[in-house]
Design an enzyme around this catalytic site. Structure first.
Site, mmCIF file in Angstrom:
data_model
loop_
_atom_site.group_PDB
_atom_site.id
_atom_site.type_symbol
_atom_site.label_atom_id
_atom_site.label_comp_id
_atom_site.label_asym_id
_atom_site.label_seq_id
_atom_site.Cartn_x
_atom_site.Cartn_y
_atom_site.Cartn_z
ATOM 1 C CB VAL A 191 -1.129 0.082 1.213
ATOM 2 C CG1 VAL A 191 -1.763 1.313 1.168
ATOM 3 C CG2 VAL A 191 -1.755 -1.307 1.268
ATOM 4 C CG ASP B 168 -8.112 -4.760 12.091
ATOM 5 O OD1 ASP B 168 -8.001 -4.844 13.397
ATOM 6 O OD2 ASP B 168 -6.925 -4.697 11.427
#
Length: 875
Positions: free
Chosen positions: A594, A731
């Site tokens: 990322v 999460d």
């Protein structure tokens, strides 16, 4: 159990194991950084293996590969080795490596060899010129090696070594012929730190307490005039100090061993100055310092830090420093990481001054998060080499064809006995199975099998996957990614936790629904109800678990939903890849990375209807998920599925997919999402104080109660949207919430992949990485993830917001104690520990948090209710 047995790898000759290599997690520790570096599978090339001498051409250094018998079967130095001789095998690893394990064998040579090294020592060098002798924590240089020619003997290195070059030097007490085959284990040293200098650590003496030496006992540089320079030591060994520094761990030589500490009045300026040198010019984002805060003994984290930078080693220090002031804590004595933002400054060296807040200041670890600068990104020649993850197999015993012929008759006898035993086991199994089937037919309701109530810490994270032997050959050509574990930590066997919860197998049937890790909430009943009899059991239902490229699964998606979404074509525009200018790596996973990028002309490309943040003439910042070129075909398909599903998510509080780069002719595949300029909520809050006249007068960054309530409303709104689609996030935490300049929140999934938050995840030996401090009890014990478990995580996220993210949830508990606490929730006997009410939190909101942490799933509020109630409070 088979599971427990599969996690162990010992030096015994009767324990052959198979494991594969995977890139190392950025948060380096000897317990997790244990990957084979490539002697056996050939990734370490012959040109990088040299030796001081060799007996013959066929016993040259290129034949020193574990479990290989090319040439004459091993590296053998010339002549017989004398006790005073120094012969060595040298390896160039081509990059800095965090080396944790060494495995050795002798020369077997198809049952004709008879040479092996009983002992050896190590020398290492980070630059190829200055060589250092490795010593263990007791000061010994000698490692015990082999007792025969064919078994591999594995030795952990305590302390681990950070090096590029390594020499293995066989040692003998008498005249012997020695030969060696080796393999090394570790991972890439991603910090890039090559040396630090600091004042020498001091000794703490106080009435009623043991004398505590706080020196850097494993430092491998020079000590002159009470100053350490030119080396690395305990601050980079991956071992975190305890909260109570006078409490001695079993592996410690003395209390406080893991800390390096200084006394204020012994250092005139009132600060500790440390200098850090790196392997190349880096773009620094942050520095993490693990500090003790035992204030009852006059120990606190540093009050502030000031860092200056040097662009090149021969240049001058830059005048403009980066300064950071911490928030001191006189209530919680727990040791903690303090994150210092370094504002993307480029440098090859840093000099930081840590200012005292009390009598003592103690550090156990210092790490850096950095990336390449724009010039280095533009030039692939500057990119560091990366260890690629091929399939790798290591056996601690040679194949049967290479066993000594004298044992052939014994082998036949053993084989016959094993065959007889297996036949008896099969007969007994068939008898028991028949009885079991009869009992099942007699009972109408389906009972939970023992395997389903085994306490399991399971995950579909792509970080670590364990393949439990024995298994049939895999149909797929893509091997699983595994890691070896040579240690035996307390929680390596999940069944150990079940033993602490004997009631579990008796009562699980009456508890919440059982389920697998990726079980979505797809029932027609309320979001928190269990599967009814009309709905197939999760193990029989086609469940799709999207494998995010960053190592985190953003959503657990019902197969039905995936089918309906992915039958359509991708509905987002193809963006020209050349317009993405890379600025910083945000994180990485097994199959991808990322990046934070600037997207040139994105506003014009998307048109007037695009919901982009205000630019004020600046380029648009975006987050780019990029699939690696070596990703498997399954990972590629999952990546495309994730794009299709993300393209259909449309909510102001969910990260939006803006465009993609998926043309087959221009790999790698990329998806471009929003990125908020204020970063993540955890970092934003931790750098602020509660709004007051003092913060206004001194221009201190602050946040108001109203701001925090508004943040809570937005998170509940985004989660309400996901729950309406039966998506489970799994999460939810402040690290996964991004903010723009107007404090608009977007829920994302970058947290797990970032170095900064690696300590928020519990790494299960050989299996998974889980955010256990945010997880509901049924998620940890039963692997059940539903919108109700997301509600639990939402309660913890609220707690983070109203503590301004100054500490981890359950910061006074170790990871193991957090897991044990979930057992108390299961038993529900009033002994469970809840998070305490934050001082800033309104009582009505804390009551809402407590309802989110209800033991019974049915008692937890839905996100629809949470959003409604938080809206009322926000007004």
């Amino acid at each position: 159990s088979l599971f427990c047995h599969s996690l162990l790898f010992t030096s015994l000759p009767t324990a052959p194991k198979t494991f594969t290599f995977s890139p190392c997690p950025p948060s380096t520790s000897s317990a997790h950084c244990r990957y084979p570096l490539g002697m056996e599978d050939g990734r370490i090339k012959n040109d990088d293996i040299t030796a001081s001498s060799q007996w013959y051409e066929t016993t040259g250094p290129q034949y020193a590969r574990l479990n290989h018998e090319e040439g004459d079967g091993a590296w053998c130095p010339a002549g017989q080795l004398q006790p005073s001789d120094v012969q060595y095998l040298q390896l160039d690893l081509r990059q800095l490596i965090f080396l944790t394990v060494v495995a050795t064998q002798g020369r077997y040579a198809r049952n004709s060899g008879n040479e092996f090294a009983r002992k050896y020592r190590l020398e290492y060098s980070r630059d190829g010129h200055h060589w250092i002798s490795w010593r263990n924590r007791f000061g010994s240089e000698i490692l015990m090696a082999n007792i025969n020619t064919y078994d591999s003997v594995v030795r952990d290195l305590h302390p681990p070594i950070i090096t590029q070059f390594l020499r293995l030097i066989p040692v003998t007490d008498a005249v012997h012929t020695v030969c060696m085959r080796v393999e090394l284990f570790g991972c890439a040293w991603q910090d890039g730190l090559t040396a630090y200098s600091s004042p020498e650590g001091q000794t703490m003496m106080a009435p009623g307490y043991p004398i505590t030496s706080l020196n850097d006992s494993t430092y491998d540089g020079a000590l002159e005039r009470r100053k350490l320079s030119g080396g690395l030591g305990q601050l980079t060994d991956g071992v975190i100090g305890q909260d109570d520094l006078v409490q001695r761990r079993q592996d410690q030589l003395w209390p406080g061993y893991d800390y390096v500490g200084w006394r204020n009045d012994s250092l005139g300026p009132g600060y500790v100055e440390m200098e850090f040198q790196f392997d190349r010019q880096r773009n620094f984002t942050s520095m993490k310092v693990h500090s003790n805060n035992m204030f009852s003994r006059g120990v606190k984290i540093f009050a502030s830090v000031s860092c200056v930078f040097k662009l090149h080693l021969i240049s001058e220090w830059e005048a403009e420093p980066v300064e950071f002031h911490t928030v001191l804590d006189d209530r919680n004595p727990s040791a903690r990481y303090v994150t210092v933002p370094l504002k993307h400054r480029s440098a090859t060296a840093l000099r930081c001054r840590f200012y005292f807040a009390d009598t003592w200041m103690m550090f156990s670890e210092i790490s850096f998060q950095s990336g390449m600068n724009l010039e280095q990104l533009a030039s692939p020649s500057h990119w560091p080499p990366v260890l690629t993850p091929p399939s790798y197999e290591l056996n601690s015993k040679v194949p049967q064809t290479t066993q000594k012929t004298g044992k052939s008759h014994t082998s036949i006898l053993i084989g016959c006995l094993v065959t007889i035993i297996l036949l008896l086991v099969v007969i007994i199994f068939l008898i028991l199975w028949c009885r079991y089937v009869c009992k099942v037919l007699e009972k109408a309701p389906r009972r939970i099998l023992e395997e389903e109530v085994t306490v399991r810490l399971s995950s579909s994270s792509d970080t670590i996957i364990l393949q439990t032997p024995p298994v049939p050959p895999r149909v797929s050509l893509d091997p699983p990614y595994e890691r070896i574990f040579l240690l035996d930590p307390q929680y390596q066997d999940p069944a150990a936790l079940r033993n602490k919860l004997p009631e579990l197998s008796q009562s699980a049937e009456a508890s919440a629904c059982s389920g697998g890790y990726a079980e979505p909430d797809v029932t027609l009943c309320t979001p928190h109800q269990c599967f009814q009899s009309s709905v197939p059991h999760y193990a029989e239902t086609d469940i799709i678990s999207l494998q995010g490229v960053t190592g985190s699964n953003m959503y657990a998606v019902p197969a039905l939903t995936v089918d309906s979404l992915t039958r359509k074509e991708i509905s987002v525009a193809e963006f020209p890849r050349e317009r993405l200018l890379f600025r910083e790596k945000l994180g990485e996973g097994q199959f991808g990375e990322v990046h934070l990028c600037e997207a040139e002309g994105l506003a014009e490309f998307l048109g007037e209807g695009a919901l982009l943040p205000e630019q004020d003439g600046r380029p648009v910042l975006v987050a780019v998920k990029q699939l690696r070129a070596d990703a498997t075909s399954n990972a590629r398909n999952d990546f495309l599925k994730e794009i299709k599903i993300m393209s259909r998510l449309n909510n102001p509080n969910i990260i939006q997919l803006l465009c993609v780069c998926v043309c087959v002719s221009s790999d790698p595949l990329c998806m471009v999402t929003e990125y908020m300029e204020n970063g993540d909520l955890n970092m934003f809050l931790s750098q602020r104080e509660i709004e007051s006249t003092l913060t206004h007068a001194n221009n201190i960054p602050s946040v108001s109660i109203a701001d925090m309530l508004h943040m809570s409303v937005q998170i509940s709104s985004g989660m309400k949207y996901l729950a309406s689609l039966n998506f489970v996030h799994r999460d939810l935490a402040t690290r996964n919430c991004l903010l723009d300049r107007h404090l608009t929140i977007k829920i994302s999934d970058f947290g797990m992949s970032r170095n900064l938050y690696s300590s928020d995840y519990y790494r299960i030996q050989g299996r998974a990485v889980l955010p256990i401090r945010w997880m509901a009890w049924e998620s940890i014990l039963l692997g059940k993830f539903t919108t109700a478990s997301d509600v639990w995580a939402f309660g913890v996220t609220l707690w983070e917001i109203f503590t301004l993210s100054k500490e981890q949830p359950y910061s006074l508990l170790s990871d193991e104690q957090v897991i044990e606490n979930t057992g108390e929730f299961f038993r529900n006997q009033g002994r469970q520990i809840f998070l305490s009410a934050p001082p800033l939190c309104p009582s009505s909101l804390f009551e809402l948090m407590m309802r989110c942490w209800s033991r019974d799933i049915a008692d937890r509020p839905t996100f629809h209710r949470l959003n409604k109630e938080s809206n009322i409070m926000d007004r």
